[in-house]
Motif scaffolding. Sequence first.
Motif, PDB file in Angstrom:
ATOM      1  N   LYS A 281       0.832  -1.208   0.000  1.00 21.04           N
ATOM      2  CA  LYS A 281       0.000   0.000   0.000  1.00 21.04           C
ATOM      3  C   LYS A 281       0.868   1.260   0.000  1.00 21.04           C
ATOM      4  O   LYS A 281       0.625   2.190  -0.774  1.00 21.04           O
TER       5      LYS A 281
ATOM      6  N   GLN B 125       1.016   3.966  -3.112  1.00 23.05           N
ATOM      7  CA  GLN B 125       0.567   5.334  -2.893  1.00 23.05           C
ATOM      8  C   GLN B 125       1.594   6.366  -3.329  1.00 23.05           C
ATOM      9  O   GLN B 125       1.243   7.510  -3.609  1.00 23.05           O
ATOM     10  N   GLU B 126       2.843   5.972  -3.415  1.00 20.50           N
ATOM     11  CA  GLU B 126       3.882   6.912  -3.826  1.00 20.50           C
ATOM     12  C   GLU B 126       4.124   6.929  -5.332  1.00 20.50           C
ATOM     13  O   GLU B 126       4.818   7.812  -5.826  1.00 20.50           O
TER      14      GLU B 126
ATOM     15  N   HIS C 165      -2.327   5.404  -6.200  1.00 20.35           N
ATOM     16  CA  HIS C 165      -2.846   5.701  -4.863  1.00 20.35           C
ATOM     17  C   HIS C 165      -4.308   5.245  -4.758  1.00 20.35           C
ATOM     18  O   HIS C 165      -4.701   4.599  -3.774  1.00 20.35           O
TER      19      HIS C 165
ATOM     20  N   SER D 239      -4.554   1.540  -4.577  1.00 26.13           N
ATOM     21  CA  SER D 239      -4.150   1.004  -3.271  1.00 26.13           C
ATOM     22  C   SER D 239      -5.295   1.019  -2.264  1.00 26.13           C
ATOM     23  O   SER D 239      -5.249   0.315  -1.259  1.00 26.13           O
TER      24      SER D 239
END
Length: 185
Positions: free
Chosen positions: A162, A166-167, A173, A176
């Motif tokens: 996750k 998200q990065e 993102h 995720s």
Amino acid sequence: MNIPKNSSNPPINGSLLLSSPSLQDGVFDDSVILMHTHRSSGSEGLILNQPTGKTVGQFMCSNHFEELKNLPLYYGGPVAQDQLSFASFSWKKNGELKCKPSISVEEAIETMKQSGSLLRAYLGSSTWTKGQLEQELENYVWFIAPAIPKVLAMPQDKSLWKNTMQELSPFHHIVSLTPDNPFLN
């Protein structure tokens, strides 16, 4: 919304594979795999974020492994799950993550003593036959991400998937945040 396309020839060696939420096989759910070998004949990697909750000492009782007995065991993948192997991870000067899979017990002990290196013990590995990974990438089973320096400093459990997703991008993102079974909503 534009879905980021997987490139036809993405750089895979030294990259991370992040499983798509559509991959619900029980083995690779929310997996982050470091790809250490990608050739035309096939590919191999190790799952970074599936700790077994056991140590080397619980798996191997030999005095040969005494210095490694407290090293946590990770599940590397569904191939050769009964075989213990050691892998070392370190950063090259050019910023690439280097993985040496299947090192000897002696090399593992030496790696433990080196600063800047991470040692892992694995049961199993993740492998793909010729063309299999490329087909899975075309079908969006995996997302490819660069191995960034902080990936080894992050918790090496399911949260790694996750956090890494998200990065990557706003799209990743959102992906995720997909529930385990979106059909139950």
